[in-house]
Design a protein around this motif. Sequence first.
Motif, mmCIF file in Angstrom:
data_model
loop_
_atom_site.group_PDB
_atom_site.id
_atom_site.type_symbol
_atom_site.label_atom_id
_atom_site.label_comp_id
_atom_site.label_asym_id
_atom_site.label_seq_id
_atom_site.Cartn_x
_atom_site.Cartn_y
_atom_site.Cartn_z
ATOM 1 N N SER A 43 -0.662 -4.031 7.894
ATOM 2 C CA SER A 43 -1.684 -4.921 7.332
ATOM 3 C C SER A 43 -1.178 -6.337 7.081
ATOM 4 C CB SER A 43 -2.252 -4.331 6.036
ATOM 5 O OG SER A 43 -1.271 -4.312 5.028
ATOM 6 N N ARG A 90 -8.765 0.479 4.230
ATOM 7 C CA ARG A 90 -7.515 0.534 4.997
ATOM 8 C C ARG A 90 -7.799 0.810 6.463
ATOM 9 N NH1 ARG A 90 -4.404 4.439 0.745
ATOM 10 N NH2 ARG A 90 -4.022 2.864 -0.854
ATOM 11 N N VAL A 104 -8.868 -2.319 8.283
ATOM 12 C CA VAL A 104 -7.732 -3.189 8.630
ATOM 13 C C VAL A 104 -7.062 -2.678 9.905
ATOM 14 C CG1 VAL A 104 -5.401 -3.895 7.905
ATOM 15 C CG2 VAL A 104 -7.301 -3.979 6.274
ATOM 16 N N GLU A 138 -9.127 -3.397 12.954
ATOM 17 C CA GLU A 138 -8.989 -4.797 13.353
ATOM 18 C C GLU A 138 -7.723 -4.997 14.182
ATOM 19 O OE1 GLU A 138 -9.214 -6.953 9.681
ATOM 20 O OE2 GLU A 138 -11.347 -6.484 9.412
#
Length: 193
Positions: free
Chosen positions: A10, A144, A147, A150
Amino acid sequence: MDLATFERISEPDYLEGLTFRPLGDLRSLRAECQSVEDALSFLRRLVQGHLDIVRFEQERRAAGQPADLAALVAGLPRLLSEHVIGGRTGHHPGLPAPADPSLTDELDAICDATRLSHLADLDEVALAALAADLKRLEATVSARRQVVFERLDALAAELTRRYRTGAASVDALLVGETGTPADPTESATAEDG
């Protein structure tokens, strides 16, 4: 998957220099992200299952039924089968349990198997607090996963760009996966473009 792995993924610099990294690095990053997403997906399903059970007990009580473990257990097959479609849970294929037992530490801190089996002993206030805690954990796990999605999208976009522009080839992909060229008479194209 431990939380440290997710935290590293992250970080903003996790994908730094993506367009210049070797193809093998991109594949490794994608595999790592996919592994973390699989673990988070498994955890999210567990949290949702716990939450479904707690909500079911709340609904039973709201309907005037007394707190009763036997009645709760009797209703579980129907409750849990509501999310099964064609032998699969929800819209994703079933995931095997991850090898890392620490994956469920956050869930166990809120509602381990012992507490789940004693729902009938909780009063309405404690049951509502448990549902709220599980809902917060589900939201955390979902955030989470977003993320990680992504990161996976960025990696997929870079891989697609390389294949479209010729910076990478399918032959190079096959060499990377099998260790041998797709056509033994030709060498694979360079992966780094």
